[in-house]
Motif scaffolding. Sequence first.
Motif, PDB file in Angstrom:
ATOM      1  N   SER A 128      39.473  41.268  36.770  1.00 42.09           N
ATOM      2  CA  SER A 128      39.060  40.035  37.453  1.00 42.09           C
ATOM      3  C   SER A 128      38.640  39.017  36.410  1.00 42.09           C
ATOM      4  CB  SER A 128      37.840  40.297  38.336  1.00 42.09           C
ATOM      5  OG  SER A 128      38.178  40.972  39.504  1.00 42.09           O
ATOM      6  N   ALA A 129      38.405  37.801  36.877  1.00 46.13           N
ATOM      7  CA  ALA A 129      37.862  36.774  36.001  1.00 46.13           C
ATOM      8  C   ALA A 129      36.429  37.141  35.638  1.00 46.13           C
ATOM      9  CB  ALA A 129      37.911  35.432  36.707  1.00 46.13           C
ATOM     10  N   THR A 137      35.493  32.139  38.421  1.00 47.36           N
ATOM     11  CA  THR A 137      36.259  31.558  39.531  1.00 47.36           C
ATOM     12  C   THR A 137      35.444  30.486  40.249  1.00 47.36           C
ATOM     13  OG1 THR A 137      37.379  33.683  39.762  1.00 47.36           O
ATOM     14  CG2 THR A 137      37.652  32.111  41.559  1.00 47.36           C
ATOM     15  N   GLU A 144      41.562  35.164  35.239  1.00 44.67           N
ATOM     16  CA  GLU A 144      41.975  36.564  35.077  1.00 44.67           C
ATOM     17  C   GLU A 144      42.793  36.746  33.796  1.00 44.67           C
ATOM     18  OE1 GLU A 144      41.239  35.304  37.982  1.00 44.67           O
ATOM     19  OE2 GLU A 144      40.223  36.952  39.012  1.00 44.67           O
ATOM     20  N   PHE A 153      44.575  39.059  41.187  1.00 47.73           N
ATOM     21  CA  PHE A 153      44.333  37.939  42.119  1.00 47.73           C
ATOM     22  C   PHE A 153      45.446  36.903  42.105  1.00 47.73           C
ATOM     23  CE2 PHE A 153      41.826  33.760  41.598  1.00 47.73           C
ATOM     24  CZ  PHE A 153      41.546  33.498  42.935  1.00 47.73           C
ATOM     25  N   ARG A 205      39.839  34.981  47.638  1.00 50.16           N
ATOM     26  CA  ARG A 205      38.690  35.531  46.917  1.00 50.16           C
ATOM     27  C   ARG A 205      38.660  37.051  47.037  1.00 50.16           C
ATOM     28  NH1 ARG A 205      35.141  31.794  44.822  1.00 50.16           N
ATOM     29  NH2 ARG A 205      34.827  33.579  43.455  1.00 50.16           N
ATOM     30  N   GLY A 206      38.341  37.689  45.929  1.00 46.97           N
ATOM     31  CA  GLY A 206      38.321  39.154  45.924  1.00 46.97           C
ATOM     32  C   GLY A 206      39.700  39.772  45.784  1.00 46.97           C
ATOM     33  N   GLY A 207      40.709  38.932  45.526  1.00 49.09           N
ATOM     34  CA  GLY A 207      42.097  39.395  45.576  1.00 49.09           C
ATOM     35  C   GLY A 207      42.517  40.374  44.496  1.00 49.09           C
ATOM     36  N   SER A 208      41.707  40.522  43.441  1.00 48.33           N
ATOM     37  CA  SER A 208      42.100  41.480  42.397  1.00 48.33           C
ATOM     38  C   SER A 208      42.145  42.909  42.928  1.00 48.33           C
ATOM     39  CB  SER A 208      41.137  41.403  41.210  1.00 48.33           C
ATOM     40  OG  SER A 208      41.197  40.125  40.630  1.00 48.33           O
TER      41      SER A 208
END
Length: 424
Positions: free
Chosen positions: A36-37, A42, A69, A131, A145-148
């Motif tokens: 993730s970032a 983000t 990311e 993400f 959001r939270g897509g990782s």
Amino acid sequence: MKFGGTSVADAERIKRAAGRIVQAAEDGARVVAVLSARGKTTDDLTAMAHEVSSRPHPREMDMLLSTGERISCALAAMVINDLGREAISLTGSQAGIVTDTSHTKAKILDVRAERISTALDDGKIVLVAGFQGVSTSADVTTLGRGGSDTTAVALAAALHADVCEIYTDVAGVFSADPRIVPGARKLGVVSFEEMLEMAASGAGVLQLRSVEYARNHGIPIHCRSSFEDGPGTFVVGEHTTMERPLVTAVTHSTDEARITLTGLPDRPGIAGRVLTALAEANVNVDMIIQNEPASEDQRADMSVTVPRSDFALAVDALTPLSDDLSVGELATDEGMGKVSLVGAGMRSHPGVAAKALTVLGDAGVNIEMISTSPIKISCVVREEDVERSVKDLHSAFELGPDAIRREDPRGDHRPVIQPDDEAA
Ligand code: ASP
Ligand code: MG
């Protein structure tokens, strides 16, 4: 292996994550890591966009957000190379993650993982920016959001991985939010179905879509701490969980808003029009309650709950409609919360709802709306009552570490007390 934002927040943590990745490779695994970032990147990027534009163009928003990311992956690859293993970082696009064209909330359509497979065959560790993907019209997209989490599960499925490990800042999935219930228990195993209900009702550990994806593709998830060793929580198919707890967890959210339309005409098609107006405004409706008027000349009331962030949008969407239908009143309440009980054993046990509602009544909590699924009961309550409700339900259903009520795995419905099942 997927590492969340707090797990890569600074140089030390990136080094620690990279160390774990290298260790897994040294232990013989072929490793793909999704990062993730870092930290609040983000959020910071989003704020930057709003500094220059009140309505940032969605395509450009994705160009911007997808950078967070990439930074994490490039940095981790540098560390891994320094540790003496070959690593390569890839953007979502380079990794073959193909999405639809809906910018900022794209859905994965296909994963073309050949490049990853080739790199793994060459003995490399592959780092993939979470993400994000590339749309069918060749633009960079992000997954919401939270897509990782979803990136990681999708790659695990495409690569036929044994497991998708989600490394995070909590030790696993808990029987309630430990910030509210200090005695909450880390769950050893939960089923996909339970995790779906939990993610949808406020448990923040996993993005809802990642759980759907894992269930659809049968990918076990291991949700664990990136700061401690030892097992976390396994999310697996129901047939492999062995035991079916009556109640597994209490989840909650404190950001619900309610909108009630009173005096709606009682005739076919009205409810459909209300929900269509909300759907067209892209409002995520949670609960819907409509009463049947007692006598024929009466009008119906309808209430919906929406996330507070969608509240303004929802009111805007319903105002013209309520004028049109000469609705009595558009009543709103932004200060709502929700508390839910989730457990696969509810399916075969009557009485859970009765007990839950009694517990809330005894606590003096007024229940404003109720909805159920075969394995969940949710109650909408005032936001300020949420904490008390969570605590009381957690102790009434004995979800703490010392006594766990379980449905007997042999199926004779006798509640059995078992010690901690963390090793499960
Ligand atoms: N960085 C993105 C976010 O904060 C995606 C993710 O971390 O999963 O939502
Ligand atoms: Mg996350």
